[in-house]
Design a protein around this motif. Structure first.
Motif, PDB file in Angstrom:
ATOM      1  N   ALA A  33      17.731 -42.723  12.943  1.00 26.95           N
ATOM      2  CA  ALA A  33      16.673 -41.742  12.664  1.00 26.95           C
ATOM      3  C   ALA A  33      16.477 -41.561  11.158  1.00 26.95           C
ATOM      4  CB  ALA A  33      17.021 -40.410  13.321  1.00 26.95           C
ATOM      5  N   ALA A  34      17.557 -41.662  10.404  1.00 29.62           N
ATOM      6  CA  ALA A  34      17.471 -41.402   8.963  1.00 29.62           C
ATOM      7  C   ALA A  34      17.012 -42.619   8.152  1.00 29.62           C
ATOM      8  CB  ALA A  34      18.831 -40.926   8.449  1.00 29.62           C
ATOM      9  N   TYR A  35      17.383 -43.828   8.597  1.00 32.04           N
ATOM     10  CA  TYR A  35      17.164 -44.995   7.734  1.00 32.04           C
ATOM     11  C   TYR A  35      16.100 -45.986   8.207  1.00 32.04           C
ATOM     12  CZ  TYR A  35      21.000 -43.772   4.662  1.00 32.04           C
ATOM     13  OH  TYR A  35      21.781 -43.130   3.749  1.00 32.04           O
ATOM     14  N   LEU A  36      15.769 -45.963   9.487  1.00 30.80           N
ATOM     15  CA  LEU A  36      14.812 -46.970   9.982  1.00 30.80           C
ATOM     16  C   LEU A  36      13.521 -46.981   9.177  1.00 30.80           C
ATOM     17  CD1 LEU A  36      14.769 -47.023  13.910  1.00 30.80           C
ATOM     18  CD2 LEU A  36      14.950 -48.976  12.389  1.00 30.80           C
ATOM     19  N   GLU A  37      12.886 -45.832   9.081  1.00 32.30           N
ATOM     20  CA  GLU A  37      11.565 -45.792   8.450  1.00 32.30           C
ATOM     21  C   GLU A  37      11.597 -46.039   6.946  1.00 32.30           C
ATOM     22  OE1 GLU A  37       8.627 -43.109   9.466  1.00 32.30           O
ATOM     23  OE2 GLU A  37       8.721 -43.614  11.572  1.00 32.30           O
ATOM     24  N   PRO A  38      12.470 -45.353   6.197  1.00 32.33           N
ATOM     25  CA  PRO A  38      12.471 -45.639   4.757  1.00 32.33           C
ATOM     26  C   PRO A  38      12.847 -47.080   4.432  1.00 32.33           C
ATOM     27  CG  PRO A  38      14.173 -44.022   5.308  1.00 32.33           C
ATOM     28  CD  PRO A  38      13.343 -44.222   6.533  1.00 32.33           C
TER      29      PRO A  38
ATOM     30  N   MET B   1       7.930 -42.071  13.481  1.00 31.51           N
ATOM     31  CA  MET B   1       9.368 -42.149  13.725  1.00 31.51           C
ATOM     32  C   MET B   1       9.654 -42.587  15.148  1.00 31.51           C
ATOM     33  SD  MET B   1      12.522 -41.957  13.192  1.00 31.51           S
ATOM     34  CE  MET B   1      12.638 -41.454  11.503  1.00 31.51           C
ATOM     35  N   SER B   2       8.935 -41.970  16.104  1.00 32.43           N
ATOM     36  CA  SER B   2       9.254 -42.249  17.499  1.00 32.43           C
ATOM     37  C   SER B   2       9.000 -43.712  17.842  1.00 32.43           C
ATOM     38  CB  SER B   2       8.459 -41.339  18.416  1.00 32.43           C
ATOM     39  OG  SER B   2       7.086 -41.510  18.175  1.00 32.43           O
ATOM     40  N   ASP B   3       7.994 -44.342  17.190  1.00 34.15           N
ATOM     41  CA  ASP B   3       7.696 -45.745  17.478  1.00 34.15           C
ATOM     42  C   ASP B   3       8.861 -46.646  17.084  1.00 34.15           C
ATOM     43  OD1 ASP B   3       5.305 -45.116  18.478  1.00 34.15           O
ATOM     44  OD2 ASP B   3       4.112 -45.782  16.762  1.00 34.15           O
ATOM     45  N   SER B   4       9.375 -46.439  15.872  1.00 34.16           N
ATOM     46  CA  SER B   4      10.461 -47.308  15.415  1.00 34.16           C
ATOM     47  C   SER B   4      11.736 -47.062  16.210  1.00 34.16           C
ATOM     48  CB  SER B   4      10.707 -47.121  13.918  1.00 34.16           C
ATOM     49  OG  SER B   4      10.900 -45.768  13.624  1.00 34.16           O
ATOM     50  N   LEU B   5      11.980 -45.802  16.559  1.00 33.51           N
ATOM     51  CA  LEU B   5      13.167 -45.503  17.368  1.00 33.51           C
ATOM     52  C   LEU B   5      13.026 -46.101  18.760  1.00 33.51           C
ATOM     53  CD1 LEU B   5      14.210 -41.808  16.646  1.00 33.51           C
ATOM     54  CD2 LEU B   5      15.346 -43.893  15.942  1.00 33.51           C
ATOM     55  N   LYS B   6      11.817 -46.016  19.306  1.00 30.87           N
ATOM     56  CA  LYS B   6      11.591 -46.558  20.651  1.00 30.87           C
ATOM     57  C   LYS B   6      11.790 -48.074  20.652  1.00 30.87           C
ATOM     58  CE  LYS B   6       8.300 -46.804  24.486  1.00 30.87           C
ATOM     59  NZ  LYS B   6       9.024 -47.961  24.967  1.00 30.87           N
ATOM     60  N   ARG B   7      11.244 -48.709  19.622  1.00 27.88           N
ATOM     61  CA  ARG B   7      11.365 -50.157  19.531  1.00 27.88           C
ATOM     62  C   ARG B   7      12.845 -50.574  19.490  1.00 27.88           C
ATOM     63  NH1 ARG B   7       9.079 -55.130  16.289  1.00 27.88           N
ATOM     64  NH2 ARG B   7      11.116 -55.807  15.623  1.00 27.88           N
ATOM     65  N   LEU B   8      13.615 -49.848  18.679  1.00 26.38           N
ATOM     66  CA  LEU B   8      15.033 -50.191  18.563  1.00 26.38           C
ATOM     67  C   LEU B   8      15.789 -49.845  19.851  1.00 26.38           C
ATOM     68  CD1 LEU B   8      17.325 -51.295  16.931  1.00 26.38           C
ATOM     69  CD2 LEU B   8      17.522 -49.140  15.723  1.00 26.38           C
ATOM     70  N   ALA B   9      15.431 -48.696  20.440  1.00 28.13           N
ATOM     71  CA  ALA B   9      16.095 -48.300  21.698  1.00 28.13           C
ATOM     72  C   ALA B   9      15.810 -49.323  22.794  1.00 28.13           C
ATOM     73  CB  ALA B   9      15.625 -46.916  22.119  1.00 28.13           C
ATOM     74  N   CYS B  43      16.294 -32.735  29.515  1.00 33.88           N
ATOM     75  CA  CYS B  43      15.867 -32.803  28.114  1.00 33.88           C
ATOM     76  C   CYS B  43      14.408 -33.254  28.038  1.00 33.88           C
ATOM     77  CB  CYS B  43      16.756 -33.771  27.330  1.00 33.88           C
ATOM     78  SG  CYS B  43      16.542 -35.497  27.779  1.00 33.88           S
ATOM     79  N   GLU B  44      13.862 -33.235  26.833  1.00 38.46           N
ATOM     80  CA  GLU B  44      12.499 -33.714  26.620  1.00 38.46           C
ATOM     81  C   GLU B  44      12.503 -35.239  26.676  1.00 38.46           C
ATOM     82  OE1 GLU B  44       9.810 -31.733  26.014  1.00 38.46           O
ATOM     83  OE2 GLU B  44      11.116 -29.988  26.305  1.00 38.46           O
ATOM     84  N   VAL B  45      11.372 -35.819  27.090  1.00 38.88           N
ATOM     85  CA  VAL B  45      11.261 -37.287  27.101  1.00 38.88           C
ATOM     86  C   VAL B  45      11.482 -37.844  25.687  1.00 38.88           C
ATOM     87  CG1 VAL B  45       9.717 -39.241  27.534  1.00 38.88           C
ATOM     88  CG2 VAL B  45       9.722 -37.298  29.089  1.00 38.88           C
ATOM     89  N   GLY B  46      11.005 -37.094  24.697  1.00 31.59           N
ATOM     90  CA  GLY B  46      11.129 -37.529  23.304  1.00 31.59           C
ATOM     91  C   GLY B  46      12.573 -37.637  22.830  1.00 31.59           C
ATOM     92  N   THR B  47      13.468 -36.962  23.516  1.00 32.12           N
ATOM     93  CA  THR B  47      14.884 -36.996  23.125  1.00 32.12           C
ATOM     94  C   THR B  47      15.565 -38.281  23.611  1.00 32.12           C
ATOM     95  OG1 THR B  47      14.928 -34.600  23.335  1.00 32.12           O
ATOM     96  CG2 THR B  47      17.060 -35.668  23.254  1.00 32.12           C
ATOM     97  N   LEU B  48      14.952 -38.916  24.617  1.00 30.29           N
ATOM     98  CA  LEU B  48      15.613 -40.068  25.255  1.00 30.29           C
ATOM     99  C   LEU B  48      15.962 -41.187  24.266  1.00 30.29           C
ATOM    100  CD1 LEU B  48      13.738 -40.506  28.669  1.00 30.29           C
ATOM    101  CD2 LEU B  48      16.049 -39.639  28.279  1.00 30.29           C
ATOM    102  N   ASN B  49      15.028 -41.490  23.361  1.00 31.96           N
ATOM    103  CA  ASN B  49      15.300 -42.620  22.458  1.00 31.96           C
ATOM    104  C   ASN B  49      16.486 -42.339  21.527  1.00 31.96           C
ATOM    105  OD1 ASN B  49      13.370 -44.346  23.488  1.00 31.96           O
ATOM    106  ND2 ASN B  49      11.749 -43.384  22.278  1.00 31.96           N
ATOM    107  N   GLU B  50      16.554 -41.116  21.039  1.00 30.00           N
ATOM    108  CA  GLU B  50      17.701 -40.762  20.183  1.00 30.00           C
ATOM    109  C   GLU B  50      19.007 -40.843  20.983  1.00 30.00           C
ATOM    110  OE1 GLU B  50      17.048 -37.423  17.218  1.00 30.00           O
ATOM    111  OE2 GLU B  50      15.342 -37.187  18.570  1.00 30.00           O
ATOM    112  N   LEU B  51      18.899 -40.402  22.233  1.00 32.94           N
ATOM    113  CA  LEU B  51      20.064 -40.451  23.116  1.00 32.94           C
ATOM    114  C   LEU B  51      20.484 -41.903  23.368  1.00 32.94           C
ATOM    115  CD1 LEU B  51      21.624 -38.219  24.514  1.00 32.94           C
ATOM    116  CD2 LEU B  51      20.043 -38.355  26.440  1.00 32.94           C
ATOM    117  N   ARG B  52      19.506 -42.745  23.590  1.00 36.78           N
ATOM    118  CA  ARG B  52      19.781 -44.167  23.876  1.00 36.78           C
ATOM    119  C   ARG B  52      20.480 -44.859  22.702  1.00 36.78           C
ATOM    120  NH1 ARG B  52      14.007 -44.252  26.586  1.00 36.78           N
ATOM    121  NH2 ARG B  52      14.614 -44.471  28.767  1.00 36.78           N
ATOM    122  N   LEU B  53      20.237 -44.351  21.484  1.00 32.14           N
ATOM    123  CA  LEU B  53      20.816 -45.003  20.303  1.00 32.14           C
ATOM    124  C   LEU B  53      22.212 -44.479  19.957  1.00 32.14           C
ATOM    125  CD1 LEU B  53      17.533 -45.348  18.266  1.00 32.14           C
ATOM    126  CD2 LEU B  53      18.934 -47.214  19.148  1.00 32.14           C
TER     127      LEU B  53
END
Lengths: 210, 126
Positions: A33-38, B1-9, B43-53
């Motif tokens: 969350a902290a480093y991906l985007e930057p 943010m959510s796009d990049s996290l989703k892609r990685l998740a 939890c919120e659907v938006g939390t899932l990607n952070e959880l997955r990582l």
């Protein structure tokens, strides 16, 4: 992805790294969350002609590698953002080299087209990357070289980089516009030559260090 | 943010190092989409990607509940519910990898297990 997300501070980076090393199960998620985007933004800026999907993959490769093996980063040697940038740059180069080899294997031109000659290398991702990398490296070296220069010297260097050539522009910067033209020309030439010599010296020293 | 996290998740969805693989197995085994999975995790659907990582918790008991507690606390989840879901997901993941790694004979077992899951009434009739 946004281009304006700043990197976390060095202290935040160290804290995340410490948590990763300690096996905190949430640390990988927080690192992402902290480093991906930057990191993506920084790498995209450094390699503007590379496909953003490839850049994103390189960023992910670097982050995943750190998550799985946090010991590869030594906080006493660099900041986490710098380390990740270097790692992602290396991963990007590897990805593009692989892609380039793949293209070369697939590409079979039965009849050589004279007009197209040279296009392969011009569009070859590894060549584009090298050009971007070389330009960035050169700018980095110039930045480093000019640290410690006077403000006037930095302004003269900036004017040179912007492509100015008229003596009047440099004479204004040097505060000698009131002097006779031949004196201005002599002084401007002297300052510009001194800057070029300093830059050359820095380039040579940097190369011999490598 | 959510796009990049989703892609990685998504990318680490099959990597057992990450919780993504466990949640994926759990969701597939229970035919859950993201909304349904989020509802089960409360939890919120938006939390899932952070959880997955997050890192997949160590399966050994004392460490398991410590890891689950840390994750639950960070995302304000019910630790007991999260622990149950992760346990079940880890079991599915383990079973799947065992069956896929087996040289012969187990493909039929996997198919049979899947058939039975898809037709719950069949066992009772037999």
């Amino acid at each position: 992805m946004s281009n304006h997300t700043p990197f976390p501070s060095a202290r935040e980076g160290e804290d995340l790294h410490r948590r990763l090393s300690a096996g905190d199960p949430v640390a990988p998620s927080d690192l992402c969350a902290a480093y991906l985007e930057p990191l993506f933004a920084a790498l995209s800026r450094a390699y503007p002609r590379v496909d953003e999907q490839v850049v994103a993959t390189a960023v992910e490769d670097a982050i995943i590698a750190l998550i799985k093996n946090p010991n590869v980063f030594n906080p006493s040697r660099s900041s986490l953002d710098r380390f990740l940038f270097m790692a992602a740059s290396g991963d990007l180069r590897n990805l593009l080299r692989r892609e380039s080899r793949h293209h070369q294997k697939r590409e079979q031109i039965p009849v050589e087209d004279v007009e197209d000659r040279g296009n392969t290398s011009r569009n070859d991702p590894s060549v584009l990357l090298e050009q971007d990398g070389d330009r960035r490296e050169l700018l980095d070296r110039i930045e480093t070289a000019s640290e410690g220069w006077t403000e006037v010297e930095k302004k003269v260097l900036a004017a040179m980089r912007e492509g100015h050539s008229r003596t009047g522009v440099f004479a204004e910067l040097l505060g000698i516009a009131h002097l006779p033209v031949d004196v201005q020309q002599r002084e401007v030439k002297r300052v510009k030559e001194r800057i070029v010599i300093r830059l050359k010296r820095t380039m040579t020293e940097t190369r011999s260090d490598e | 943010m959510s796009d990049s996290l989703k892609r990685l998740a998504d990318r680490v969805g099959q990597d057992p190092f990450f919780l993504a693989s466990v949640l994926r197995c759990y969701a597939e085994a229970n035919s859950l989409n993201d909304e349904a999975l989020a509802a089960q995790l409360q939890c919120e659907v938006g939390t899932l990607n952070e959880l997955r990582l997050c890192r997949n918790p160590d399966a050994k008991p004392p460490r398991f509940w410590h890891d689950v507690g840390t994750i639950a606390s960070r995302f304000r989840l019910n630790a007991e519910r999260l622990g149950e879901i992760i346990r079940e997901g880890q079991t599915f993941l383990h079973l799947r990898s065992s069956l896929l790694d087996a040289p012969t004979g187990n493909a039929g077992l996997l198919m049979a297990a899947r058939d039975r899951a898809e037709e719950p009434g069949q066992d009772k009739e037999e």
